[in-house]
Scaffold this active site. Structure first.
Site, PDB file in Angstrom:
ATOM      1  N   SER A 203       1.971   2.847  -5.021  1.00  0.00           N
ATOM      2  CA  SER A 203       1.827   1.393  -4.864  1.00  0.00           C
ATOM      3  C   SER A 203       1.595   0.730  -6.216  1.00  0.00           C
ATOM      4  O   SER A 203       2.024  -0.413  -6.438  1.00  0.00           O
ATOM      5  CB  SER A 203       0.694   1.057  -3.897  1.00  0.00           C
TER       6      SER A 203
ATOM      7  N   TYR B   7       0.831  -1.214   0.000  1.00  0.00           N
ATOM      8  CA  TYR B   7       0.000   0.000   0.000  1.00  0.00           C
ATOM      9  C   TYR B   7       0.863   1.260   0.000  1.00  0.00           C
ATOM     10  O   TYR B   7       2.020   1.261   0.418  1.00  0.00           O
ATOM     11  CB  TYR B   7      -0.963   0.032   1.190  1.00  0.00           C
ATOM     12  N   CYS B   8       0.251   2.339  -0.504  1.00  0.00           N
ATOM     13  CA  CYS B   8       0.774   3.690  -0.340  1.00  0.00           C
ATOM     14  C   CYS B   8      -0.314   4.481   0.370  1.00  0.00           C
ATOM     15  O   CYS B   8      -1.128   3.904   1.095  1.00  0.00           O
ATOM     16  CB  CYS B   8       1.200   4.310  -1.668  1.00  0.00           C
ATOM     17  N   PHE B   9      -0.375   5.789   0.188  1.00  0.00           N
ATOM     18  CA  PHE B   9      -1.349   6.550   0.974  1.00  0.00           C
ATOM     19  C   PHE B   9      -2.792   6.332   0.499  1.00  0.00           C
ATOM     20  O   PHE B   9      -3.668   6.016   1.276  1.00  0.00           O
ATOM     21  CB  PHE B   9      -1.025   8.046   0.964  1.00  0.00           C
TER      22      PHE B   9
ATOM     23  N   TYR C 107      -3.544   3.302   2.457  1.00  0.00           N
ATOM     24  CA  TYR C 107      -3.529   3.556   3.896  1.00  0.00           C
ATOM     25  C   TYR C 107      -4.810   4.247   4.359  1.00  0.00           C
ATOM     26  O   TYR C 107      -5.387   3.898   5.400  1.00  0.00           O
ATOM     27  CB  TYR C 107      -2.315   4.429   4.244  1.00  0.00           C
TER      28      TYR C 107
END
Length: 362
Positions: free
Chosen positions: A102, A94-96, A123
């Protein structure tokens, strides 16, 4: 088809490893249990790309990111991810917001013949899930609140129950003016995320009651989210009665012996001195509430205990210091809180009786 998932419940219940490709500054602000930060952009690169995005849009930001990373940077990052995934093949990515960073990481890993699932919404979506679950579960779960004067052994008792959550353990704080550990508490966001994990895992074990220690809204510098705390406080109170000599001994073992060991591991020969300074600072913080006379008496007792040559000699004075602090400071404060508490008392007794009662309420 892009490999994504929003099965956040499964991730919590299985404590699935997570590969977080956000920048370190984002990770430190808030992270999840079992997450490892191997960023696609470091903090400075993220800052520069963010500026470019605001000035020239998304395409320009992507080009800048690619130029900052370049081929060598890409290979280094992919190699780190590969090593992590060899040890954690079931990990999710995951990223934000679950978008570009991602997505790029997923593509790069695909080029290396590694398929990884990323979190839909990243996230932000996962955290929203956790926060909503915390409110929902706490709203429908009957709670038994374990109360008792300081040093009664509430945490010890809680840890013998399968249907309990140790809030002080989640907050990494003992819950008093002298309750800080050598290692810092989690950030507020981490505390909320960790508590959500515990609540979700508890909920899916099908217990009838959740047992919690009687806490204030704040535990050290972290605080229980108000909707969740208000839900907890709809429960019933169980009071643990423990004699003062036992309470003093429990406090001595945790706050003196346990703390000295912890400080020695962290600071070596300087550990005891740093611990004593921390205790003295704790006394100073509550001096106004103690009053000058009691403060001086406690400070002198502590200094006398700390200056003894042997542990056996020191123990006598530490126990005297602890008993005085409990009886003259903590007990009146706690008794007042219990007196004004709206929670109905459904049971009270000694450790054996309370444990037996709570075990039959699971």
């Amino acid at each position: 088809m892009t490999n994504v998932t929003d099965d956040f419940l499964s991730i919590v219940l299985n404590e699935t490893p997570l590969l977080d490709v956000r920048a370190p500054v984002e990770f430190e602000k808030g992270k999840f249990i079992n997450a490892t930060n191997l960023p696609i952009l470091n903090d400075e690169e993220r800052r520069l790309v963010g500026i470019r995005y605001k000035e020239a849009g998304n395409s320009a930001a992507i080009k800048l990111a690619e130029s900052l990373i370049q081929n060598e940077g890409k290979e280094k990052r992919v190699h780190l991810w590969q090593d992590y995934l060899k040890k954690n093949p079931e990990a999710k990515l995951y990223c934000f917001r679950g978008g570009q960073r991602s997505g790029i990481a997923q593509e790069w890993l695909k080029e290396s013949n590694i398929d990884i699932t990323r979190l839909k919404g990243g996230y932000k979506a996962f955290r929203n899930f956790l926060m909503q679950q915390s409110e929902d579960i706490s709203a429908i779960t009957p709670t038994l609140i374990l109360g008792g004067r300081t040093g009664s052994g509430k945490t010890i008792l809680l840890n013998k129950l399968q249907n309990a959550i140790d809030l002080e353990g989640v907050a990494h704080h003992r819950g008093s003016s002298f309750g800080s550990f050598v290692n810092a508490q989690p950030s507020q966001i981490d505390f909320e995320n960790n508590l959500a994990y515990r609540l979700i895992q508890f909920h899916h074990k099908n217990f009838t009651h959740l047992v919690l220690e009687h806490e204030s809204h704040n535990i050290g510098r972290t605080f229980i989210p108000k909707p969740v705390y208000d839900n907890f406080m709809q429960g019933e109170l169980v009071l643990l009665q423990t004699p003062i000599e036992v309470r003093a001994l429990i406090t001595y073992e945790e706050y003196v012996l346990g703390a000295l060991k912890e400080y020695a591991l962290q600071y070596g020969e300087e550990g005891p001195k740093k611990w004593a300074q921390n205790v003295q600072s704790g006394l100073k913080r509550i001096q106004k509430r103690l009053g000058n006379q009691l403060y001086r008496q406690l400070a002198q007792l502590f200094d006398k205990a700390y200056s003894q040559d042997t542990q056996a000699e020191a123990k006598t004075f530490y126990l005297e210091w602890i008993a005085l602090l409990l009886e003259r400071y903590y007990d009146p404060m706690y008794d007042y809180q219990i007196k004004k508490s709206p929670l109905p008392v459904v049971f009270e007794g000694n450790t054996i009786d309370v444990l037996h009662f709570l075990q039959h309420q699971s």
